[in-house]
Write an enzyme that holds these catalytic residues in place. Structure first.
Site, PDB file in Angstrom:
ATOM      1  N   LEU A   1       0.800  -1.038   0.269  1.00 38.36           N
ATOM      2  CA  LEU A   1      -0.062  -0.436   0.171  1.00 38.36           C
ATOM      3  C   LEU A   1       1.210   1.431   0.439  1.00 38.36           C
ATOM      4  O   LEU A   1       1.818   1.580   0.723  1.00 38.36           O
ATOM      5  CB  LEU A   1      -0.847   0.163   0.981  1.00 38.36           C
ATOM      6  N   ASP A   2       0.361   2.204  -0.732  1.00 39.97           N
ATOM      7  CA  ASP A   2       1.416   3.603  -1.021  1.00 39.97           C
ATOM      8  C   ASP A   2       1.310   4.159   0.361  1.00 39.97           C
ATOM      9  O   ASP A   2       0.419   3.576   1.409  1.00 39.97           O
ATOM     10  CB  ASP A   2       1.062   4.256  -2.082  1.00 39.97           C
ATOM     11  N   PRO A   3       2.191   4.977   0.665  1.00 41.05           N
ATOM     12  CA  PRO A   3       2.003   5.843   1.832  1.00 41.05           C
ATOM     13  C   PRO A   3       1.200   6.429   2.313  1.00 41.05           C
ATOM     14  O   PRO A   3      -0.169   6.677   3.256  1.00 41.05           O
ATOM     15  CB  PRO A   3       2.472   6.990   2.007  1.00 41.05           C
TER      16      PRO A   3
END
Length: 349
Positions: free
Chosen positions: A40-42
């Protein structure tokens, strides 16, 4: 060294990267083997499944399963419900995608499948929707493509993952809850730990299973493939290429594998259920004989069939005579004499 083999579902907050979550879980649990399933992206929150110990070997299996997201699409113009639903129908099924510029994979055209695309709510230029999709689908790209089809353009404003394979949002725990669970566990209270820690075989609830015999476990432990002789039973009718879970007869998960044939093609798994064994070799007066298994007939030999000799030479004396003619040591004429004698008898027929 810790001996944790299972999963923990973390409710990832916005901000840290998925690899930072790995590091924190490693510090909290004391287990060096930690990995996440589906990065998951930040800026994205939601379900981040952490695999610990031997469960890290199962990451690829879970990663291939479908995922579910809730996202907010921001359009550059206002649209009604019917227009949005109409475009959503066009994006249901197999679609083409090119990964975004900021991605961990090469930007090549690929096919991904959207299983379900549901409109939840609309407010001015913001569209809240839920999507169930194939692993590897980029929701950011999906939002951009939907905006192009609408005509005004659009972009992803928010994204939260709500499910990864069998792990859904209801199983999530914050990092603080995970930390508290392991602190209490070290003090002898495992109630919270048992609530957050998920055993490895949880992911195989809907998978076909192969139950192997105890005698096959040693070979499996050394990495040997499984053959019909080591199989006790198969459940779920798996097909060739399907992933299966391998269990012992005591219902212990020991391995995973891929079917090389259809389950119904393993014809020698159990063809005949033996009731009586009739071909045991016994000892009767120094001679081998076939003895019936039934104890009532234990000492009664079964008559052997009479041995048939080569050609028409059935009588023992005739055989001896012919053998003498063919054997120089017995006064015969060698192989030539035997051959000629045999041809004479053959001619008489």
């Amino acid at each position: 060294m810790s001996n944790l083999n299972g999963f923990i579902v973390v409710d990832k907050p916005k901000g840290p990267t998925s690899h930072q979550i790995d590091s924190w879980i490693r510090d909290i649990t004391g287990e060096p083997r930690v990995g996440h399933i589906g990065t998951l992206d930040p800026g994205v929150s939601g379900v981040l499944v952490m695999a610990l110990g031997k469960a890290t070997k199962l990451i690829d299996i879970v990663h291939r399963e479908s995922k579910e997201y809730v996202s907010v699409l921001r359009t550059y113009d206002k649209y009604d419900h019917d227009s949005i639903k109409s475009v959503f129908k066009e994006f249901t099924g197999k679609i083409y995608q090119i990964p975004p510029v900021r991605s961990a994979v090469s930007r090549e055209l690929r096919i991904r499948e959207i299983y379900n695309l549901e409109l939840l709510e609309m407010d001015e230029k913001f569209v809240l929707f839920k999507v169930c999709c194939e692993s590897g689908t980029y929701i950011r790209t999906l939002c951009t493509d939907i905006g192009y089809v609408l005509g005004s353009g659009g972009q992803m404003a928010e994204l939260r993952r709500t499910r990864t394979g069998p792990f859904d949002e209801s199983m999530c725990h914050t990092l603080q809850e995970v930390s508290d669970a392991f602190k209490l566990k070290s003090m002898g209270n495992e109630k919270l730990f048992k609530n957050i820690f998920i055993p490895m075989d949880f992911i195989f609830i809907k998978y076909p299973k192969v139950i192997v015999k105890e005698t096959a476990l040693k070979n499996i432990a050394h990495g040997s493939d499984i053959y019909p002789a080591g199989i006790h039973a198969i459940t779920g009718s798996p097909k060739k290429g399907d992933v299966v879970a391998v269990y012992t007869e005591k219902n212990e998960l020991v391995a995973t594998g891929t079917m090389m044939v259809n389950a119904d093609e393993i014809y020698d798994l159990k063809v005949i259920d033996i009731d009586n064994v009739l071909i045991e070799t016994g000892d009767n007066d120094g001679k081998d004989s076939l003895v019936r298994k039934d104890n009532r007939w234990k000492d009664i030999p079964v008559q052997k069939p009479e041995r048939k000799l080569h050609g028409n030479l059935q009588g023992s004396q005739e055989w001896k005579d012919t053998g003498n003619r063919g054997n120089p040591k017995r006064g015969g004429t060698g192989s030539k004499g035997f051959s000629s004698g045999f041809r004479k008898r053959k001619a008489k027929r």
